[in-house]
Design a protein around this motif. Sequence first.
Motif, PDB file in Angstrom:
ATOM      1  N   ALA A  78       0.360   7.548   4.116  1.00  0.00           N
ATOM      2  CA  ALA A  78       0.754   6.859   5.351  1.00  0.00           C
ATOM      3  C   ALA A  78       0.992   5.373   5.086  1.00  0.00           C
ATOM      4  O   ALA A  78       1.970   4.786   5.563  1.00  0.00           O
ATOM      5  CB  ALA A  78      -0.311   7.049   6.422  1.00  0.00           C
ATOM      6  N   GLN A  79       0.085   4.753   4.317  1.00  0.00           N
ATOM      7  CA  GLN A  79       0.248   3.343   3.979  1.00  0.00           C
ATOM      8  C   GLN A  79       1.473   3.130   3.089  1.00  0.00           C
ATOM      9  O   GLN A  79       2.185   2.137   3.224  1.00  0.00           O
ATOM     10  CB  GLN A  79      -1.004   2.833   3.270  1.00  0.00           C
ATOM     11  N   ALA A  80       1.697   4.077   2.166  1.00  0.00           N
ATOM     12  CA  ALA A  80       2.855   3.971   1.279  1.00  0.00           C
ATOM     13  C   ALA A  80       4.149   4.001   2.088  1.00  0.00           C
ATOM     14  O   ALA A  80       5.087   3.248   1.825  1.00  0.00           O
ATOM     15  CB  ALA A  80       2.842   5.097   0.251  1.00  0.00           C
ATOM     16  N   LYS A  81       4.192   4.870   3.103  1.00  0.00           N
ATOM     17  CA  LYS A  81       5.378   4.926   3.963  1.00  0.00           C
ATOM     18  C   LYS A  81       5.511   3.643   4.769  1.00  0.00           C
ATOM     19  O   LYS A  81       6.604   3.153   5.006  1.00  0.00           O
ATOM     20  CB  LYS A  81       5.285   6.135   4.895  1.00  0.00           C
ATOM     21  N   GLU A  82       4.358   3.122   5.210  1.00  0.00           N
ATOM     22  CA  GLU A  82       4.349   1.890   6.009  1.00  0.00           C
ATOM     23  C   GLU A  82       5.007   0.741   5.247  1.00  0.00           C
ATOM     24  O   GLU A  82       5.746  -0.062   5.817  1.00  0.00           O
ATOM     25  CB  GLU A  82       2.906   1.525   6.357  1.00  0.00           C
ATOM     26  N   GLY A 207       4.053   4.995  15.730  1.00  0.00           N
ATOM     27  CA  GLY A 207       4.902   6.178  15.739  1.00  0.00           C
ATOM     28  C   GLY A 207       4.130   7.441  16.059  1.00  0.00           C
ATOM     29  O   GLY A 207       4.664   8.369  16.676  1.00  0.00           O
ATOM     30  N   ALA A 208       2.856   7.479  15.648  1.00  0.00           N
ATOM     31  CA  ALA A 208       2.040   8.673  15.885  1.00  0.00           C
ATOM     32  C   ALA A 208       1.828   8.931  17.374  1.00  0.00           C
ATOM     33  O   ALA A 208       1.469  10.046  17.770  1.00  0.00           O
ATOM     34  CB  ALA A 208       0.695   8.514  15.181  1.00  0.00           C
ATOM     35  N   ARG A 377      11.502  10.792  15.833  1.00  0.00           N
ATOM     36  CA  ARG A 377      10.489   9.765  16.106  1.00  0.00           C
ATOM     37  C   ARG A 377      11.053   8.369  15.805  1.00  0.00           C
ATOM     38  O   ARG A 377      10.785   7.411  16.532  1.00  0.00           O
ATOM     39  CB  ARG A 377       9.242  10.040  15.279  1.00  0.00           C
ATOM     40  N   LEU A 378      11.828   8.277  14.745  1.00  0.00           N
ATOM     41  CA  LEU A 378      12.445   7.001  14.404  1.00  0.00           C
ATOM     42  C   LEU A 378      13.413   6.559  15.502  1.00  0.00           C
ATOM     43  O   LEU A 378      13.446   5.386  15.883  1.00  0.00           O
ATOM     44  CB  LEU A 378      13.179   7.116  13.062  1.00  0.00           C
ATOM     45  N   LYS A 379      14.195   7.504  16.030  1.00  0.00           N
ATOM     46  CA  LYS A 379      15.110   7.179  17.128  1.00  0.00           C
ATOM     47  C   LYS A 379      14.338   6.680  18.346  1.00  0.00           C
ATOM     48  O   LYS A 379      14.737   5.699  18.988  1.00  0.00           O
ATOM     49  CB  LYS A 379      15.939   8.410  17.498  1.00  0.00           C
ATOM     50  N   MET A 441       8.840  -0.365  10.152  1.00  0.00           N
ATOM     51  CA  MET A 441       8.295  -0.214   8.798  1.00  0.00           C
ATOM     52  C   MET A 441       7.437   1.045   8.791  1.00  0.00           C
ATOM     53  O   MET A 441       6.497   1.179   9.578  1.00  0.00           O
ATOM     54  CB  MET A 441       7.463  -1.430   8.403  1.00  0.00           C
ATOM     55  N   GLY A 442       7.794   1.970   7.892  1.00  0.00           N
ATOM     56  CA  GLY A 442       7.072   3.226   7.865  1.00  0.00           C
ATOM     57  C   GLY A 442       7.288   3.974   9.168  1.00  0.00           C
ATOM     58  O   GLY A 442       8.417   4.173   9.622  1.00  0.00           O
ATOM     59  N   GLU A 443       6.214   4.344   9.833  1.00  0.00           N
ATOM     60  CA  GLU A 443       6.298   5.109  11.075  1.00  0.00           C
ATOM     61  C   GLU A 443       6.002   4.254  12.304  1.00  0.00           C
ATOM     62  O   GLU A 443       5.832   4.789  13.407  1.00  0.00           O
ATOM     63  CB  GLU A 443       5.328   6.292  11.020  1.00  0.00           C
ATOM     64  N   ASN A 444       5.937   2.933  12.153  1.00  0.00           N
ATOM     65  CA  ASN A 444       5.588   2.053  13.265  1.00  0.00           C
ATOM     66  C   ASN A 444       6.675   1.011  13.503  1.00  0.00           C
ATOM     67  O   ASN A 444       7.442   0.656  12.600  1.00  0.00           O
ATOM     68  CB  ASN A 444       4.253   1.351  12.993  1.00  0.00           C
ATOM     69  N   ALA A 445       6.718   0.509  14.743  1.00  0.00           N
ATOM     70  CA  ALA A 445       7.624  -0.576  15.110  1.00  0.00           C
ATOM     71  C   ALA A 445       6.800  -1.827  15.377  1.00  0.00           C
ATOM     72  O   ALA A 445       5.771  -1.768  16.061  1.00  0.00           O
ATOM     73  CB  ALA A 445       8.433  -0.199  16.343  1.00  0.00           C
TER      74      ALA A 445
END
Length: 495
Positions: A78-82, A207-208, A377-379, A441-445
């Motif tokens: 998760a951090q790597a994706k972030e 994002g979660a 989720r990104l959209k 960035m990753g799964e968060n805005a």
Amino acid sequence: MIEWMQKHKKWLVVTIWISAIAFIGAGGFAWGVYDYSLSGNSVAKVGQISISKAEFAQAYQNEFDRRNYQQGGTLDEAQAKEMGLDEQVLRGLISNALIRNYALDLGLRVSDEEIAREISTGREYEALRTDGVFDLKKYDQFIASNGISKQYFEEQVQQQLLTQKILSLIFPQIITQAPLPITPLERESLSLGFALQDVVELSVIKGASIAITPTQDQLKSYWEEHKDSYQTPASYQVQMIVVPTKDQTYQDDELQKFYEQNYITQESKEIPESIKDQVVLAFQQQKARVEALKEYSKLQKSEQTHAKVQVITQDSTEYSQEILQALESSAKGTTLKPMPFGDDFITLKIVEKNAPKSRGFDEVRIQIQEEYIKSERLKQLHKLATARLETFNGQKIIARFPTQAEISTQRYTLGGLDFYTSMGLLQHIFDSHKSTNYAIMGENAFLFRIVSQSVSPMDSKDSYIDALVNQVKMELMTRVVFDFLEQRYKIKKFI
């Protein structure tokens, strides 16, 4: 005023990442797994060089493990994706492929002798020597402790040397690290830039928190649209001959003659015990190469009756990129000249080539669902960030250039975020031309609003400033090289 300062502060990002490069750049050696849905077997194609799924997976895991080690084993996916680790790794592989393309055009190559000389005498590999002499046991321990093969490590050294050759032709200063001339204006401008800091309001959309529940029809529609990306790897049926290095016999007088021709640097002609294993291996490899060439001749003429029939897939991790690329670029019926295979040598004759085939919906349904959810989720993140941008209330933080100590100890933080996320967010803030903006960035805005800015100038005579000015100019010179290469070679990315 804030917009004007943001616009003219953008160049500082270069310096931030130059200063942090020792801690967030590529490096480390290990093996793991990382997977994407790919176009064929490649994550990207640069000029005539394909970056394979296996190559990307290995590079990603190398970098993940290196950073995980730096963070005391606390880094997770998760951090790597972030932090966008996958994008950083892909950029590095593309840069490497640009260099390799140019080297092919110029006819530049790195010989086995150059690789051996670099490992045995190079400054970076002093830990592999005992009393100034290359120590094979230390080399073996290094390879084992990092969970890699000698073949993989030596391929990395080869690419490093190739890059150095290219850069030394264009900008010798990059390789020699010779200090560049620095003007008073450059020194003063940079010292002023380091002292800029913003008061920023920051809000995070997780994002979660966005629930996505796809229907069967939505997944099938997504699969229809992207099914060319879900394919089996290309495969090759081959006849294979492996010549083991360790099986090569020799007489003591042969070994002594080989040592005298290749190793002696002192008056004594006796082989030191500390490097005897190394000398034996090198001599056996020389003999194995000769035997492999004999087997190649037999296989080419269909005189070899003991060849093993094997199927090799393009995503195999057992075979080097050199072997896989040779199989991909060669026609059916071709006999490939002997290539290194670990410490041994391998000769292959291509019997059949099987192109990638699309996988059915049911076969890839789980993967499709994961990617569909990620895409939707990104959209939604973009929509939410845009809708809230003008009215959000956030936590006030100070965004400023990190000190050298904060970078070296990875203690720099924005609003309690981890080091890598903080550095990524700082880049977005410094790069923004607007006082209110957001970054995914990753799964968060991350929504941010620049409230005010101030300057507290540093001492422009500080030697630290001179070093950073030099680094920035080196980076800009390197960027010129890669801008040229990016124009010369077409880049296609499939992830």
